[in-house]
Design a protein around this motif. Structure first.
Motif, PDB file in Angstrom:
ATOM      1  N   THR A 165     184.902  13.411  19.570  1.00 45.58           N
ATOM      2  CA  THR A 165     184.185  14.877  21.021  1.00 45.58           C
ATOM      3  C   THR A 165     185.125  15.683  21.270  1.00 45.58           C
ATOM      4  N   THR A 168     185.989  17.899  18.981  1.00 45.74           N
ATOM      5  CA  THR A 168     184.820  18.872  18.714  1.00 45.74           C
ATOM      6  C   THR A 168     184.986  19.836  20.145  1.00 45.74           C
ATOM      7  N   TYR A 169     184.451  19.455  21.312  1.00 46.62           N
ATOM      8  CA  TYR A 169     185.175  20.429  22.340  1.00 46.62           C
ATOM      9  C   TYR A 169     186.493  21.605  22.157  1.00 46.62           C
ATOM     10  N   ARG A 172     185.344  24.023  20.440  1.00 51.18           N
ATOM     11  CA  ARG A 172     184.483  25.388  20.721  1.00 51.18           C
ATOM     12  C   ARG A 172     184.964  26.391  21.680  1.00 51.18           C
ATOM     13  N   ARG A 287     181.869  27.041  29.993  1.00 55.09           N
ATOM     14  CA  ARG A 287     183.624  26.469  30.074  1.00 55.09           C
ATOM     15  C   ARG A 287     183.455  25.083  30.920  1.00 55.09           C
ATOM     16  N   ARG A 290     180.333  22.700  30.161  1.00 54.44           N
ATOM     17  CA  ARG A 290     180.809  21.793  28.466  1.00 54.44           C
ATOM     18  C   ARG A 290     182.201  21.117  28.772  1.00 54.44           C
ATOM     19  N   THR A 291     182.634  21.231  30.077  1.00 58.72           N
ATOM     20  CA  THR A 291     183.902  20.326  30.263  1.00 58.72           C
ATOM     21  C   THR A 291     183.622  19.471  31.159  1.00 58.72           C
ATOM     22  N   LEU A 294     181.213  16.316  29.056  1.00 56.81           N
ATOM     23  CA  LEU A 294     181.516  16.161  28.310  1.00 56.81           C
ATOM     24  C   LEU A 294     182.761  14.627  29.149  1.00 56.81           C
ATOM     25  N   PHE A 367     175.528  20.382  28.235  1.00 57.98           N
ATOM     26  CA  PHE A 367     175.494  21.030  27.449  1.00 57.98           C
ATOM     27  C   PHE A 367     174.438  21.310  26.712  1.00 57.98           C
TER      28      PHE A 367
END
Length: 419
Positions: A165, A168-169, A172, A287, A290-291, A294, A367
């Motif tokens: 993961t 992938t992060y 991106r 950002r 998504r952060t 995650l 997400f």
């Protein structure tokens, strides 16, 4: 005191195992064919013994030479960390022990600095340290977010999934950064080329035209005289102008890094610039979302996750806003209400966050927010590029075209003088 206790008290700690060194070897196999290779071992004798076990006859075994300029010239970049994370996840999912996986990756590295780093991580993990603890020795390459997620993955027993993961992060985030750089660097690069062409014309071409027209005794037009004066000034003071330009760039960069207030001012102004400001807003929101998604999915508590996320937005204004959100959430505010109060997040983002909190699917909603705003960045960058192209052509046409016109105007006057 018993004899056993006395012996334990007087016993010296076991000597620490010598670190492995890299050796370059040449050997002959059973068919008489010469083979070359590299091996990590305690000494050349260990290499020789290992080669003989494999049925080869050692010929030369030498320590691997260090690069001529050391490893300082080649840094460990985000792409290296992304590739490392993906490979570690794949090998650990396949059942390969972590120490062995680190050994394989270290031996396959072409970047000597990164290879050395991976070997140090291997030694720390082999010595009993947790992977997340070993990563603390390299805070630049593995930031707080990376280490916290690895720690959460270790605690939950899903480190391979977390590393995949993370890869992938990182991909991106780097793609998003690349889009923003494209939006900012493309017009800068084209304008820089135009400036270089203009300087060449001013310093080398216009003086030649000036000498040619002076030989014929023709008076130059006022428009041409303006460029001639600029050319004379450049030729006379070019070294001061060069020092001033370099000093200005270096000084501005140093002042920006040293002054948080200047960084805050620049980031605030960038957010207000048409088109570019919208790109910066969408990038920071993407950002952030998504952060946070995650870290929250990895099991990190929300307040702690927000503390980690603050530095990942890429903008000081958003950094301060996220820290305020963290403080509000810590005293009992819902995340969507805290986001609404800072006044930086669009209503859609706040509403989707509220829906995620109510439904217990906050990470999934975040997400989706990230994906939407990443697409908005892509669209804005494409629009900015389309808008900038005619603007750049106009600017270059005026600057370079003006010089060309200034050089051709005297030709008509020269024809009159000759006639």
């Amino acid at each position: 005191m018993s004899a056993t206790a006395k012996s334990l008290k007087g016993a010296k700690p076991a000597p620490r195992e010598n670190p492995l060194s890299e050796f370059v070897w040449t050997a002959t196999d059973r068919r008489g064919k010469t083979i070359k290779g590299e091996m990590a071992a305690k000494s050349a004798n260990f290499v020789k013994a290992e080669l003989r076990k494999q049925g080869m006859t050692p010929e030369t075994i030498k320590p691997k030479p260090k690069p001529l300029f050391g490893s300082a010239g080649k840094t460990v970049g985000p792409q290296d960390i992304t590739f490392f994370s993906r490979q570690m996840a794949t090998m650990m999912a396949s059942g390969i022990p972590m120490v062995q996986a680190l050994e394989i990756l270290a031996n396959g590295q072409k970047n000597p600095k990164f290879a050395s780093m991976l070997k140090a991580l291997r030694d720390d993990v082999a010595g009993g340290s947790a992977f997340s603890e070993a990563l603390k020795a390299y805070p630049i390459q593995f930031n707080e977010l990376y280490r916290n997620l690895v720690k959460a993955g270790e605690g939950a027993g899903v480190l391979d999934t977390v590393l995949d993961t993370l890869a992938t992060y990182l991909e991106r985030i780097e793609t998003l950064k690349g889009k923003i750089k494209k939006a900012l660097y493309y017009p800068t690069a084209v304008l820089a080329v135009g400036m270089i062409v203009s300087l060449i014309l001013l310093m080398f071409v216009i003086p030649q035209f000036k000498n040619t027209f002076s030989a014929f005794g023709a008076d130059l037009p006022a428009f041409t005289l303006m460029y001639v004066a600029a050319s004379d000034f450049m030729l006379e003071h070019w070294w001061w102008l060069l020092i001033l330009a370099i000093g200005g760039v270096v000084g501005a960069g140093f002042a920006y890094r040293a002054s948080p207030q200047l960084q805050r001012t620049v980031d605030r102004l960038l957010l207000k610039v048409p088109v570019i400001g919208q790109i910066m807003h969408n990038s920071a929101i993407s950002r952030f979302a998504r952060t946070l998604a995650l870290t929250f999915r990895a099991g990190v508590p929300l307040v702690e996750a927000l503390d980690t996320v603050a530095g990942a937005t890429g903008n000081i204004i958003y950094d301060e806003a996220v820290r305020k959100i963290r403080d509000d959430v810590a005293v009992g505010y819902a995340l969507n209400l805290a986001m609404k109060q800072v006044g930086l997040f669009p209503p859609m983002v706040v509403q989707m966050t509220a829906i995620g909190e109510e439904s217990g699917a906050l990470d999934s909603m975040l997400f989706k927010v990230a994906e939407y705003h990443e697409q908005e960045v892509n669209n804005a960058v494409d629009a900015l590029t389309s808008l900038m192209e005619p603007f750049i052509i106009c600017v270059l046409g005026v600057v370079v075209g003006g010089m060309v016109v200034a050089m051709y105007l005297p030709i008509f006057k020269l024809g009159q003088v000759v006639g």
